[in-house]
Design a protein around this motif. Structure first.
Motif, mmCIF file in Angstrom:
data_model
loop_
_atom_site.group_PDB
_atom_site.id
_atom_site.type_symbol
_atom_site.label_atom_id
_atom_site.label_comp_id
_atom_site.label_asym_id
_atom_site.label_seq_id
_atom_site.Cartn_x
_atom_site.Cartn_y
_atom_site.Cartn_z
ATOM 1 N N SER A 24 0.834 -1.208 0.000
ATOM 2 C CA SER A 24 0.000 0.000 0.000
ATOM 3 C C SER A 24 0.864 1.251 0.000
ATOM 4 O O SER A 24 0.573 2.214 -0.711
ATOM 5 C CB SER A 24 -0.918 0.024 1.223
ATOM 6 O OG SER A 24 -1.870 -0.999 1.146
ATOM 7 N N ARG A 25 1.929 1.237 0.796
ATOM 8 C CA ARG A 25 2.832 2.389 0.855
ATOM 9 C C ARG A 25 3.500 2.623 -0.493
ATOM 10 O O ARG A 25 3.543 3.743 -1.005
ATOM 11 C CB ARG A 25 3.892 2.176 1.928
ATOM 12 C CG ARG A 25 4.801 3.386 2.138
ATOM 13 C CD ARG A 25 5.949 3.078 3.093
ATOM 14 N NE ARG A 25 6.932 2.180 2.512
ATOM 15 C CZ ARG A 25 7.866 2.554 1.619
ATOM 16 N NH1 ARG A 25 7.940 3.806 1.219
ATOM 17 N NH2 ARG A 25 8.739 1.686 1.145
ATOM 18 N N LEU A 26 3.996 1.545 -1.114
ATOM 19 C CA LEU A 26 4.689 1.676 -2.388
ATOM 20 C C LEU A 26 3.768 2.123 -3.516
ATOM 21 O O LEU A 26 4.187 2.823 -4.428
ATOM 22 C CB LEU A 26 5.376 0.353 -2.754
ATOM 23 C CG LEU A 26 6.542 -0.052 -1.859
ATOM 24 C CD1 LEU A 26 6.998 -1.467 -2.171
ATOM 25 C CD2 LEU A 26 7.694 0.928 -1.985
ATOM 26 N N LYS A 27 2.514 1.726 -3.447
ATOM 27 C CA LYS A 27 1.543 2.113 -4.474
ATOM 28 C C LYS A 27 0.965 3.497 -4.222
ATOM 29 O O LYS A 27 0.249 4.037 -5.063
ATOM 30 C CB LYS A 27 0.387 1.104 -4.517
ATOM 31 C CG LYS A 27 0.767 -0.224 -5.102
ATOM 32 C CD LYS A 27 -0.415 -1.162 -4.955
ATOM 33 C CE LYS A 27 -0.669 -1.981 -6.167
ATOM 34 N NZ LYS A 27 -1.871 -2.827 -6.024
ATOM 35 N N GLY A 28 1.224 4.061 -3.065
ATOM 36 C CA GLY A 28 0.677 5.374 -2.731
ATOM 37 C C GLY A 28 -0.790 5.330 -2.366
ATOM 38 O O GLY A 28 -1.484 6.329 -2.451
ATOM 39 N N GLU A 29 -1.274 4.171 -1.944
ATOM 40 C CA GLU A 29 -2.691 4.018 -1.634
ATOM 41 C C GLU A 29 -3.110 4.767 -0.374
ATOM 42 O O GLU A 29 -4.300 4.998 -0.168
ATOM 43 C CB GLU A 29 -3.046 2.532 -1.484
ATOM 44 C CG GLU A 29 -2.955 1.782 -2.789
ATOM 45 C CD GLU A 29 -3.228 0.299 -2.645
ATOM 46 O OE1 GLU A 29 -3.376 -0.190 -1.506
ATOM 47 O OE2 GLU A 29 -3.285 -0.373 -3.677
ATOM 48 N N ASN A 30 -2.184 5.151 0.448
ATOM 49 C CA ASN A 30 -2.520 5.839 1.688
ATOM 50 C C ASN A 30 -2.555 7.353 1.523
ATOM 51 O O ASN A 30 -2.881 8.074 2.456
ATOM 52 C CB ASN A 30 -1.528 5.457 2.790
ATOM 53 C CG ASN A 30 -1.559 3.975 3.078
ATOM 54 O OD1 ASN A 30 -2.601 3.341 3.005
ATOM 55 N ND2 ASN A 30 -0.407 3.405 3.380
ATOM 56 N N PHE A 31 -2.230 7.825 0.331
ATOM 57 C CA PHE A 31 -2.234 9.265 0.068
ATOM 58 C C PHE A 31 -3.674 9.739 -0.080
ATOM 59 O O PHE A 31 -4.455 9.180 -0.835
ATOM 60 C CB PHE A 31 -1.448 9.578 -1.208
ATOM 61 C CG PHE A 31 -1.465 11.039 -1.559
ATOM 62 C CD1 PHE A 31 -0.606 11.909 -0.927
ATOM 63 C CD2 PHE A 31 -2.342 11.527 -2.502
ATOM 64 C CE1 PHE A 31 -0.610 13.264 -1.234
ATOM 65 C CE2 PHE A 31 -2.362 12.871 -2.823
ATOM 66 C CZ PHE A 31 -1.490 13.740 -2.187
ATOM 67 N N ASN A 32 -4.031 10.777 0.646
ATOM 68 C CA ASN A 32 -5.376 11.340 0.561
ATOM 69 C C ASN A 32 -5.260 12.854 0.651
ATOM 70 O O ASN A 32 -4.947 13.402 1.713
ATOM 71 C CB ASN A 32 -6.269 10.794 1.680
ATOM 72 C CG ASN A 32 -7.697 11.278 1.560
ATOM 73 O OD1 ASN A 32 -7.984 12.302 0.971
ATOM 74 N ND2 ASN A 32 -8.605 10.530 2.154
ATOM 75 N N VAL A 33 -5.484 13.518 -0.454
ATOM 76 C CA VAL A 33 -5.343 14.969 -0.493
ATOM 77 C C VAL A 33 -6.295 15.643 0.496
ATOM 78 O O VAL A 33 -5.981 16.686 1.065
ATOM 79 C CB VAL A 33 -5.553 15.506 -1.930
ATOM 80 C CG1 VAL A 33 -6.993 15.374 -2.375
ATOM 81 C CG2 VAL A 33 -5.094 16.946 -2.041
ATOM 82 N N PHE A 34 -7.454 15.018 0.758
ATOM 83 C CA PHE A 34 -8.409 15.620 1.682
ATOM 84 C C PHE A 34 -7.906 15.553 3.122
ATOM 85 O O PHE A 34 -8.189 16.438 3.920
ATOM 86 C CB PHE A 34 -9.775 14.956 1.530
ATOM 87 C CG PHE A 34 -10.322 15.132 0.138
ATOM 88 C CD1 PHE A 34 -10.843 16.350 -0.261
ATOM 89 C CD2 PHE A 34 -10.284 14.104 -0.774
ATOM 90 C CE1 PHE A 34 -11.325 16.532 -1.540
ATOM 91 C CE2 PHE A 34 -10.772 14.270 -2.060
ATOM 92 C CZ PHE A 34 -11.286 15.495 -2.447
ATOM 93 N N SER A 35 -7.141 14.512 3.450
ATOM 94 C CA SER A 35 -6.527 14.442 4.778
ATOM 95 C C SER A 35 -5.464 15.520 4.931
ATOM 96 O O SER A 35 -5.366 16.167 5.976
ATOM 97 C CB SER A 35 -5.899 13.067 5.006
ATOM 98 O OG SER A 35 -6.885 12.076 5.035
ATOM 99 N N ILE A 36 -4.673 15.719 3.904
ATOM 100 C CA ILE A 36 -3.616 16.726 3.937
ATOM 101 C C ILE A 36 -4.215 18.121 4.156
ATOM 102 O O ILE A 36 -3.687 18.930 4.911
ATOM 103 C CB ILE A 36 -2.794 16.688 2.632
ATOM 104 C CG1 ILE A 36 -2.030 15.369 2.549
ATOM 105 C CG2 ILE A 36 -1.846 17.875 2.535
ATOM 106 C CD1 ILE A 36 -1.434 15.093 1.200
#
Length: 101
Positions: A24-36
């Motif tokens: 998940s980390r390598l695929k960027g699946e945890n990235f969420n612009v709304f969380s940022i």
């Protein structure tokens, strides 16, 4: 009394979870612009508005149907007439039926 099978099961589960987390980390699946942006509670409205604007051939981006073309190519849909395409952000399609078990 030793719990060899249970210990192995827990060890295997930890290994699988760690592997899943790394993938998940390598695929960027945890990235969420709304969380940022600290906007998780507004995700539906902002998400729909942004996607709608990008996919709208008459959007303020002035790229015509480019983003819509790219999206349709990505999902494998070539049946939409882009000359007549328009965007509706949300449309009521009827009452949602709850499954009965």
């Amino acid at each position: 009394m030793t719990y060899t099978n249970e210990k192995k099961l827990i060890k295997d589960a930890k290994r699988i979870i760690a592997h899943h987390n790394e993938v998940s980390r390598l695929k960027g699946e945890n990235f969420n612009v709304f969380s940022i942006l600290n906007m998780e509670h507004k995700e539906n409205g902002t998400h729909s508005a942004l996607l709608g604007e990008l996919l709208n051939p008459k959007g303020s981006h002035l790229k015509g149907d480019l983003f819509l073309q790219l999206f349709l190519q990505t999902v494998g849909n070539d049946t939409i007439n882009l000359d007549k395409a328009s965007v509706v952000l949300e449309k009521y399609i009827g009452r949602r039926m709850m499954p009965t078990y």
